[in-house]
Design a protein around this motif. Structure first.
Motif, PDB file in Angstrom:
ATOM      1  N   GLN A   3       0.616   5.597   0.871  1.00 33.48           N
ATOM      2  CA  GLN A   3      -0.214   6.704   1.344  1.00 33.48           C
ATOM      3  C   GLN A   3      -0.317   7.780   0.273  1.00 33.48           C
ATOM      4  N   ASP A  14      -4.604  -4.279   7.124  1.00 32.92           N
ATOM      5  CA  ASP A  14      -4.497  -4.251   5.651  1.00 32.92           C
ATOM      6  C   ASP A  14      -3.877  -5.547   5.131  1.00 32.92           C
ATOM      7  N   GLY A  55       0.842  -1.192   0.000  1.00 35.31           N
ATOM      8  CA  GLY A  55       0.000   0.000   0.000  1.00 35.31           C
ATOM      9  C   GLY A  55       0.873   1.235   0.000  1.00 35.31           C
ATOM     10  N   GLN A  79       9.724   0.576   5.963  1.00 37.43           N
ATOM     11  CA  GLN A  79       8.473  -0.077   6.380  1.00 37.43           C
ATOM     12  C   GLN A  79       8.694  -1.460   6.987  1.00 37.43           C
ATOM     13  N   TYR A 101      -1.266   3.517  13.987  1.00 35.70           N
ATOM     14  CA  TYR A 101      -1.018   3.334  12.549  1.00 35.70           C
ATOM     15  C   TYR A 101      -0.606   1.900  12.188  1.00 35.70           C
ATOM     16  N   PHE A 159      -3.075  -1.155  -2.687  1.00 32.93           N
ATOM     17  CA  PHE A 159      -4.140  -0.210  -2.350  1.00 32.93           C
ATOM     18  C   PHE A 159      -3.587   1.163  -1.983  1.00 32.93           C
TER      19      PHE A 159
HETATM   20  N1  TRP Z   1       2.784   2.538   5.864  1.00 34.33           N
HETATM   21  C1  TRP Z   1       3.009   2.437   4.450  1.00 34.33           C
HETATM   22  C2  TRP Z   1       3.843   3.649   3.988  1.00 34.33           C
HETATM   23  O1  TRP Z   1       3.828   4.674   4.608  1.00 34.33           O
HETATM   24  C3  TRP Z   1       1.700   2.403   3.684  1.00 34.33           C
HETATM   25  C4  TRP Z   1       0.903   1.196   4.021  1.00 34.33           C
HETATM   26  C5  TRP Z   1      -0.280   1.157   4.720  1.00 34.33           C
HETATM   27  C6  TRP Z   1       1.232  -0.152   3.714  1.00 34.33           C
HETATM   28  N2  TRP Z   1      -0.704  -0.119   4.827  1.00 34.33           N
HETATM   29  C7  TRP Z   1       0.193  -0.954   4.238  1.00 34.33           C
HETATM   30  C8  TRP Z   1       2.316  -0.758   3.036  1.00 34.33           C
HETATM   31  C9  TRP Z   1       0.207  -2.346   4.096  1.00 34.33           C
HETATM   32  C10 TRP Z   1       2.332  -2.140   2.921  1.00 34.33           C
HETATM   33  C11 TRP Z   1       1.283  -2.933   3.440  1.00 34.33           C
HETATM   34  O2  TRP Z   1       4.477   3.546   2.995  1.00 34.33           O
END
Ligand code: TRP
Ligand code: ADP
Length: 320
Positions: free
Chosen positions: A8, A131, A6, A146, A124, A37
């Motif tokens: 942001q 997710d 994902g 991450q 967070y 996403f």
């Molecule tokens: N925290 C991630 C970022 O800032 C974005 C993210 C949210 C994400 N949910 C996730 C990444 C699930 C991988 C899987 O880049």
């Protein structure tokens, strides 16, 4: 293998995002089942203006589709189209030790940078765990920064499984070491929050200006230079072929090569690499309906997985 990642929608995407996260994910779609996403709930921890959040969300959708995301292969959706994620996040939060969240570097860094230290920012990683666990992902391709969040997800999933019985698959972060950290204009990690980025779709004049500002040492044209410690070279190397990279490194060491010339070569590489994506982006921009349909279809598919997981988790804890 099922992959999920994902991003942001908190500003314009840049080369760090592209090489650290987008490109690896786009390559995965060739062989793995991929979920991707737009983390707009997460972005609320830093974006405080509704119009900006909407605009960034739309931009991220366009950027990914323009750069080659194939909606037939990748399940592409907006996080906010799946509000059930919050139910899963709540179930997870009841097994999440506070200490686990207190240790997160990302939280501490963001507070140090001036983001509001509210509950959303603190929790967070729990939403991030939801997710990932929602679709029972095996792998999570992300940049180095991450990694800790994915480890938190693993800890939470293990704890839940231990307490309530096998419910979640334990995911693994996948990090490309070669591009673990793409340097920004000032040599620190390229990041929106450091204002040191080269945007993927900046107009050429703005891109050239940013590249001119890349910090180098003060060697003269004639001096031999070390490619290994040069930010311009590091960025050039990401876009060049292996023979081009070696030839450029050779010219660094030989002397007689000015940083201005390498910066121009980098500019040309970026333009060439992103020109086809730019054309496709302009096309897509004219068809918001098509983009919306892709995201809706993606959300429907992701919801199937999320519902299955949620049902298992609700049963495990005794809500059903
Ligand atoms: N925290 C991630 C970022 O800032 C974005 C993210 C949210 C994400 N949910 C996730 C990444 C699930 C991988 C899987 O880049
Ligand atoms: P930013 O630091 O600009 O706010 P994000 O934190 O939103 O970027 O990161 C989105 C994704 O891009 C994450 O998977 C992150 O690991 C990756 N990423 C961001 N910046 C870089 C970078 N400089 N090098 C490698 N990957 C990066």
């Amino acid at each position: 293998m099922r992959a999920l990642s994902g991003i942001q929608p908190s500003g314009k995407l840049h080369l760090g995002n592209y090489f650290g996260m987008m490109k690896p994910v786009l390559e995965l779609q060739q062989k793995d089942e991929t979920f991707l996403f737009i983390a707009n709930y997460h972005a609320l921890t830093s974006v405080n203006e509704a119009a900006a959040l909407r605009a960034h969300t739309r931009d991220v959708a366009l950027d990914f589709l323009a750069c080659g995301l194939d909606p037939e292969r990748t399940v592409f959706y907006r996080q906010s189209d799946l509000p059930e994620l919050h139910e899963l996040a709540w179930l997870l939060s009841t097994v999440t030790p506070l200490g686990l969240l207190e240790r997160c570097h990302s939280y501490k860094d963001k507070v140090a940078k001036g983001l509001a230290a509210n509950h959303g920012l603190f929790a967070y990683p729990v939403l991030m765990a939801a997710d990932i666990l929602a679709v029972q992902a095996d792998i999570v391709p992300v940049g180095q920064d991450q990694k800790q969040h994915v480890e938190v997800t693993r800890d939470i999933a293990l704890k839940f499984n231990q307490k309530f019985g096998e419910t979640f698959k334990i995911p693994k972060a996948v990090i490309r070491e070669a591009v673990a950290v793409v340097p920004g204009l000032d040599g620190r990690k390229m990041s929106k929050s450091y204002n040191n980025t080269i945007e993927l779709f900046a107009p050429p004049a703005a891109a050239r200006k940013a590249i001119k500002n890349i910090v180098t040492d003060s060697k003269t044209v004639a001096d031999p230079k070390d490619p290994a410690t040069c930010n311009v070279f590091a960025l050039y190397a990401l876009l060049a072929t292996e023979p081009e990279r070696s030839a450029m490194a050779e010219r660094y060491r030989a002397g007689g090569l000015g940083y201005g010339e390498v910066k121009e070569a980098l500019f040309e590489k970026i333009q060439a690499a992103f020109a086809p994506f730019r054309r496709r982006r302009e096309e897509l921009e004219k068809d918001p309906q098509q983009v919306e349909e892709i995201l809706q279809r993606g959300a429907a598919r992701a919801r199937e997985e999320l519902r299955k997981t949620l049902k298992a988790a609700r049963r495990a804890v005794g809500l059903e």
